[in-house]
Enzyme design. Sequence first.
Site, mmCIF file in Angstrom:
data_model
loop_
_atom_site.group_PDB
_atom_site.id
_atom_site.type_symbol
_atom_site.label_atom_id
_atom_site.label_comp_id
_atom_site.label_asym_id
_atom_site.label_seq_id
_atom_site.Cartn_x
_atom_site.Cartn_y
_atom_site.Cartn_z
ATOM 1 N N CYS A 53 -3.798 -40.858 116.700
ATOM 2 C CA CYS A 53 -5.087 -40.806 117.090
ATOM 3 C C CYS A 53 -5.678 -42.189 117.683
ATOM 4 O O CYS A 53 -5.005 -43.037 117.476
ATOM 5 C CB CYS A 53 -5.988 -40.672 115.877
ATOM 6 S SG CYS A 53 -5.658 -41.917 114.579
ATOM 7 N N GLU A 112 -5.141 -33.540 126.693
ATOM 8 C CA GLU A 112 -3.889 -33.544 125.423
ATOM 9 C C GLU A 112 -4.280 -32.841 124.507
ATOM 10 O O GLU A 112 -5.550 -32.728 123.925
ATOM 11 C CB GLU A 112 -3.407 -34.974 125.291
ATOM 12 C CG GLU A 112 -3.270 -35.854 126.398
ATOM 13 C CD GLU A 112 -2.944 -37.294 126.167
ATOM 14 O OE1 GLU A 112 -2.708 -38.017 126.838
ATOM 15 O OE2 GLU A 112 -3.327 -37.625 124.747
HETATM 16 N N1 SAH Z 1 -14.970 -38.242 118.279
HETATM 17 C C1 SAH Z 1 -14.769 -37.566 117.069
HETATM 18 C C2 SAH Z 1 -13.417 -36.904 117.106
HETATM 19 C C3 SAH Z 1 -12.349 -37.569 117.675
HETATM 20 S S1 SAH Z 1 -11.718 -39.188 117.117
HETATM 21 C C4 SAH Z 1 -14.876 -38.642 115.843
HETATM 22 O O1 SAH Z 1 -15.007 -39.841 116.314
HETATM 23 O O2 SAH Z 1 -14.706 -38.209 114.772
HETATM 24 C C5 SAH Z 1 -10.752 -38.792 115.705
HETATM 25 C C6 SAH Z 1 -10.534 -39.876 114.856
HETATM 26 O O3 SAH Z 1 -9.814 -40.695 115.239
HETATM 27 C C7 SAH Z 1 -11.944 -40.815 114.357
HETATM 28 O O4 SAH Z 1 -12.060 -40.763 113.134
HETATM 29 C C8 SAH Z 1 -11.493 -41.964 114.849
HETATM 30 O O5 SAH Z 1 -12.330 -43.162 114.193
HETATM 31 C C9 SAH Z 1 -10.207 -42.108 115.009
HETATM 32 N N2 SAH Z 1 -9.340 -42.975 115.874
HETATM 33 C C10 SAH Z 1 -9.763 -43.203 117.001
HETATM 34 N N3 SAH Z 1 -9.079 -44.413 117.581
HETATM 35 C C11 SAH Z 1 -8.223 -44.661 116.596
HETATM 36 C C12 SAH Z 1 -7.370 -45.631 116.546
HETATM 37 N N4 SAH Z 1 -6.997 -46.595 117.441
HETATM 38 N N5 SAH Z 1 -6.649 -45.946 115.297
HETATM 39 C C13 SAH Z 1 -7.134 -45.342 114.273
HETATM 40 N N6 SAH Z 1 -7.925 -44.310 114.272
HETATM 41 C C14 SAH Z 1 -8.565 -43.815 115.589
#
Ligand code: SAH
Length: 402
Positions: free
Chosen positions: A385, A89
């Site tokens: 996210c 996605e």
């Molecule tokens: N793997 C990398 C980039 C992808 S995740 C990283 O972790 O930075 C991108 C962002 O989405 C990260 O900051 C992560 O903490 C956030 N994220 C993931 N799952 C989430 C959720 N359920 N609610 C809010 N933020 C989330």
Amino acid sequence: MHAVARLPEEWKESLATRGERPFRAQQIFKWIHARGVLEPEGMTDVPEALREWVRSEGVPAVAETTTVHRSSDATRKLLLRMADGATIETVLIPANKGNEEDADVAGGDDEDAEDSSGGNAEVTYTYGGGNSNARSTSGRPGGTKGQGDRVTQCISTQVGCAMGCVFCASGVAGLKRHLGAHEIVAQVILARRALEPDEELRNIVLMGMGEPLHNYESTARALRLLTHPMGMNFSPRRITVSTSGLVPEIERLGRDFAGQIGLAVSLHAADDATRTALMPVNKKYPLAELMDGLRAYPLPKRRRIFIEYTLVAGKNDDLAEARKVSRLLRGLPVKINLIPMNPIEASTLGTPPMERVYAFQQLLIDDGYTCFVRKRRGDDVAAACGQLALLGAKPRIRPRLV
Ligand code: SAH
Ligand code: SF4
């Protein structure tokens, strides 16, 4: 290496083995990367026989868009199918559309004057759409009036993720495979076709599914392709890599791109015990090491590192933790984005009440930090996210197909 991942010099080499003239390399590279043409028929100045060869190299088959889900706030989620059938996605987030109340921070922000050309200031719109409340320390009126709506694209770098963060759908699903550079770049090539006439793709954030720095080689090659002057010619400053904190690769990224690529780091806690409970990667690279890695990143003057902080109810959202965050980041050039956790099916962890989120933010603002709270966008198509789940991620409501 896949043909769509080839740089012009590499096209030259493969063309030379066929006895073709070197200038064809530029032609083909430009068709693919500058103009986004993957079907050889469209490469009008390339001779027929050569077009056939380009086809046989797999260029048109790199990926296809299978569905576009459009959320009520104009965020679009594209489902793409790779040649091997894997589905990933990518999300397009317009700064203004469906988001008028946030338009005041959409045109760039605060003292980063150099960001008026884009910069990575708009990274705050990845999922957030900017500041969702009146308490920000910054944000100026203006938006993008008179210009096209600025769109930020969030792209994936892996199918799933190996890092296992407990609040993240990709993490819970685990790693299926890395994406190749051709598949990372194809997300941008295909998404440009889904732009509306008044939209302009301004920023790219590697914040979709996967940990970009766990797939360093492909990520770095994709960055070279996206920023190539003969291709899309994206300014590196308009691209932001988000990482859970792989310290050696942060250093490598800084070195390989001279600090020009924007850096976002997922912090989520300011003490090792809490952070390890939320993100197992902290065992390998604890906070002290991570902070040293951030201090060493060769950040250009007046640029800042984005700190992502997902607030999980009862886990990392109290004022004591906010105070620790403030102490930990003291002296580092950062902007903090607070993201109230989006609930995921695979977990009972939840979103804190908004008063708690604002209290957390206020403490950091009072301590002198630039700190935004992201408003969720694209929620109704599971594009926010952490919801970039694997194959067959089901939107919670019936999407309107574009
Ligand atoms: N793997 C990398 C980039 C992808 S995740 C990283 O972790 O930075 C991108 C962002 O989405 C990260 O900051 C992560 O903490 C956030 N994220 C993931 N799952 C989430 C959720 N359920 N609610 C809010 N933020 C989330
Ligand atoms: Fe991977 Fe980032 Fe999700 Fe953690 S938050 S599991 S690093 S995608």
